[in-house]
Design an enzyme around this catalytic site. Structure first.
Site, PDB file in Angstrom:
ATOM      1  N   LYS A  91       0.730  -1.422   0.110  1.00 29.77           N
ATOM      2  CA  LYS A  91      -0.105   0.060   0.041  1.00 29.77           C
ATOM      3  C   LYS A  91       0.807   1.203  -0.072  1.00 29.77           C
ATOM      4  CE  LYS A  91      -0.053   0.525   4.923  1.00 29.77           C
ATOM      5  NZ  LYS A  91      -1.050   0.689   6.037  1.00 29.77           N
ATOM      6  N   SER A 131      -9.590   2.313  -2.663  1.00 27.76           N
ATOM      7  CA  SER A 131      -9.083   3.520  -2.071  1.00 27.76           C
ATOM      8  C   SER A 131      -9.669   4.763  -2.989  1.00 27.76           C
ATOM      9  CB  SER A 131      -7.546   3.414  -2.251  1.00 27.76           C
ATOM     10  OG  SER A 131      -7.042   4.686  -2.159  1.00 27.76           O
ATOM     11  N   TYR A 156       0.487   1.372  -7.528  1.00 31.05           N
ATOM     12  CA  TYR A 156      -0.616   1.348  -6.521  1.00 31.05           C
ATOM     13  C   TYR A 156      -1.987   1.618  -6.738  1.00 31.05           C
ATOM     14  CZ  TYR A 156      -3.246   2.010  -2.160  1.00 31.05           C
ATOM     15  OH  TYR A 156      -4.215   2.405  -1.374  1.00 31.05           O
ATOM     16  N   LYS A 160      -5.431  -0.954  -7.405  1.00 31.41           N
ATOM     17  CA  LYS A 160      -6.890  -0.869  -6.885  1.00 31.41           C
ATOM     18  C   LYS A 160      -7.779  -0.906  -8.237  1.00 31.41           C
ATOM     19  CE  LYS A 160      -5.507  -1.108  -2.665  1.00 31.41           C
ATOM     20  NZ  LYS A 160      -5.987  -2.333  -1.884  1.00 31.41           N
TER      21      LYS A 160
HETATM   22  C1  UD1 Z   1      -2.241   7.846  -0.277  1.00 29.60           C
HETATM   23  C2  UD1 Z   1      -3.442   7.136  -1.310  1.00 29.60           C
HETATM   24  C3  UD1 Z   1      -4.201   6.383  -0.510  1.00 29.60           C
HETATM   25  C4  UD1 Z   1      -3.574   5.314  -0.047  1.00 29.60           C
HETATM   26  C5  UD1 Z   1      -2.666   6.123   0.966  1.00 29.60           C
HETATM   27  C6  UD1 Z   1      -1.949   4.709   1.716  1.00 29.60           C
HETATM   28  C7  UD1 Z   1      -3.537   8.716  -2.957  1.00 29.60           C
HETATM   29  C8  UD1 Z   1      -4.763   9.799  -3.624  1.00 29.60           C
HETATM   30  N1  UD1 Z   1      -4.025   8.426  -1.937  1.00 29.60           N
HETATM   31  O1  UD1 Z   1      -2.852   8.668   0.511  1.00 29.60           O
HETATM   32  O2  UD1 Z   1      -5.153   5.730  -1.334  1.00 29.60           O
HETATM   33  O3  UD1 Z   1      -4.407   4.409   0.740  1.00 29.60           O
HETATM   34  O4  UD1 Z   1      -1.794   6.812   0.312  1.00 29.60           O
HETATM   35  O5  UD1 Z   1      -0.407   4.972   1.659  1.00 29.60           O
HETATM   36  O6  UD1 Z   1      -2.939   8.327  -3.951  1.00 29.60           O
HETATM   37  N2  UD1 Z   1       2.249  14.717   3.662  1.00 29.60           N
HETATM   38  C9  UD1 Z   1       3.196  15.579   4.243  1.00 29.60           C
HETATM   39  N3  UD1 Z   1       4.133  15.071   5.069  1.00 29.60           N
HETATM   40  C10 UD1 Z   1       4.615  13.703   5.027  1.00 29.60           C
HETATM   41  C11 UD1 Z   1       3.598  12.888   4.462  1.00 29.60           C
HETATM   42  C12 UD1 Z   1       2.257  13.532   3.835  1.00 29.60           C
HETATM   43  O7  UD1 Z   1       3.003  16.784   4.060  1.00 29.60           O
HETATM   44  O8  UD1 Z   1       5.446  13.382   5.673  1.00 29.60           O
HETATM   45  C13 UD1 Z   1       1.070  15.143   3.120  1.00 29.60           C
HETATM   46  C14 UD1 Z   1       0.866  14.701   1.708  1.00 29.60           C
HETATM   47  O9  UD1 Z   1       1.508  15.516   0.566  1.00 29.60           O
HETATM   48  C15 UD1 Z   1      -0.700  14.655   1.697  1.00 29.60           C
HETATM   49  C16 UD1 Z   1      -1.266  14.227   3.120  1.00 29.60           C
HETATM   50  O10 UD1 Z   1      -0.171  14.737   3.674  1.00 29.60           O
HETATM   51  O11 UD1 Z   1      -1.267  15.981   1.194  1.00 29.60           O
HETATM   52  C17 UD1 Z   1      -1.624  12.806   3.350  1.00 29.60           C
HETATM   53  O12 UD1 Z   1      -0.533  12.135   2.882  1.00 29.60           O
HETATM   54  P1  UD1 Z   1      -0.677  10.459   3.217  1.00 29.60           P
HETATM   55  O13 UD1 Z   1      -0.923  10.222   4.589  1.00 29.60           O
HETATM   56  O14 UD1 Z   1       0.555  10.063   2.444  1.00 29.60           O
HETATM   57  O15 UD1 Z   1      -1.860   9.891   2.207  1.00 29.60           O
HETATM   58  P2  UD1 Z   1      -2.005  10.073   0.851  1.00 29.60           P
HETATM   59  O16 UD1 Z   1      -1.073  10.296  -0.179  1.00 29.60           O
HETATM   60  O17 UD1 Z   1      -3.364  11.075   0.638  1.00 29.60           O
END
Ligand code: UD1
Length: 343
Positions: A91, A131, A156, A160
């Protein structure tokens, strides 16, 4: 009365373990199939702390159709199989761009083997862990289930989409199948007891595990990936859903499959509220009375600007909606991190 067994592939994982708890509370007998490729056997102890017993486990790789068939036969000997919830999959979005073959082989291969084994054994109710990534870069939010399936942003995401297609095609074939495709938005938090939670192995990729580890001093400051997006505060918007609300949705999906004519339906599972990364950091600080070390950094490749759910279909059909707030999810996430830090 005969036991109502729900088979949970990937039941030792993050969402799987919370769903096992919710299934038990609803009176089902959850049976886990897992190979611990991204989880630890200790998760079963955490589950036992909450439900008072360790769930039955079959340790195997879901890609093996013969092993899956044998496991399903063993499950059928425990009680009537009410349904199967298929979580087992890789994932990590970033990793999938490095290892596309692994993702195709594991995620699509395991779903194909499972469908084959279900067909052999005449088990027809399937809940698939999908997802919101299937919507790609959506033109607008909230997204409902009629939104177009746009090109996936990562291998990934493609797996899905492909698994949803495989399940839909199987439903349209002569196979006896009834399926819910559950499209999760961003699951966060942990069980309120802190006995189970998210256990990222190595460097966390997702926002909340990184944020909690950075706040606990286990990592450097959180990098917020981009503050120049076309949103109010410049950071990306997501729909963060408490993992226990998500877990309950799986119980509702099993019940729905048991009480309706065979169909194959997709359901969005989210709160309907979009929150920016900066808003989440502020909410975490307020909920826990602690400051988060962070800095703004460059955008992350493949990130969607804004996506949040219209989850009305799940509400109407499954009778499910979110009950827990973002603050509760962030409190539970921090409680879990503090427990891990002490261990
Ligand atoms: C992604 C996938 C989702 C998947 C999930 C599992 C997409 C749209 N979504 O979610 O389907 O189930 O991963 O891994 O592809 N962020 C930061 N700093 C960090 C980490 C994250 O700023 O260190 C920000 C990201 O840019 C994003 C938000 O936090 O805007 C959420 O990120 P994250 O938790 O990685 O999830 P998604 O990428 O939304």
């Amino acid at each position: 009365m005969e036991k109502q067994v729900v088979v949970v592939t990937g039941g030792a994982g993050y969402i799987g373990s919370h769903t096992v708890v919710a299934l038990h509370l609803a009176g089902y007998t959850p049976v886990i199939i897992d190979n611990f490729s991204n989880s630890k056997p200790d998760v079963l102890k955490g589950i036992a702390e909450i439900i008072g017993e360790k769930p039955q486990l079959f340790e195997l790789d879901c890609r093996s159709k013969s092993d899956m068939q044998q496991a399903l036969e063993n499950c059928a000997a425990i009680g009537e199989i009410a349904g199967i919830i298929h979580f087992a999959a890789y994932k990590a979005v970033g990793e999938s761009t490095e290892k596309p073959l692994d993702y195709f082989e594991n995620n699509i291969g395991s779903t194909a083997s499972l469908l084959g084994a279900m067909s052999e054994l005449g088990v027809s109710n399937l809940v698939f862990s999908s997802s919101c990534t299937v919507y790609g870069q959506p033109e607008e939010s909230p997204v409902d289930e009629l939104a177009p399936i746009l090109p996936a942003e990562s291998p990934y995401g493609y797996t899905k989409q492909a698994c949803e297609r495989l399940i839909t095609d199987s439903f349209n074939s002569s196979m006896s199948l009834s399926a819910c495709l559950l499209r999760y938005f961003n699951p966060i938090g942990a069980h309120q007891s802190a006995a189970i939670g998210e256990l990222p192995i190595g460097h966390p990729n997702n926002l909340i595990p990184y944020l909690t580890q950075a706040t606990a001093g286990l990592r450097g400051p959180l990098t917020v990936f981009g503050n120049d997006y076309p949103t109010d505060d410049g950071t990306c918007i997501r729909d963060y859903i408490h993992v226990m609300d998500l877990a309950r949705a799986h119980v509702a999906a099993i019940k729905w499959l048991q009480s309706n004519e065979p169909s194959c339906e997709a359901f969005n599972l989210g709160t309907g509220q979009g929150k920016s990364v900066s808003e989440v950091i502020a909410a975490f600080e307020k909920a826990n009375g602690i400051s988060v070390p962070y800095a703004f950094g460059p955008r992350r490749a493949g990130d969607v600007v804004s996506i949040f759910a219209n989850a009305e279909k799940a509400h109407q059909n499954l009778g499910w909606k979110c009950e827990l707030s973002l603050e509760e999810a962030l409190r539970d996430a921090w409680k879990w991190q503090q427990k891990l830090s002490k261990a």
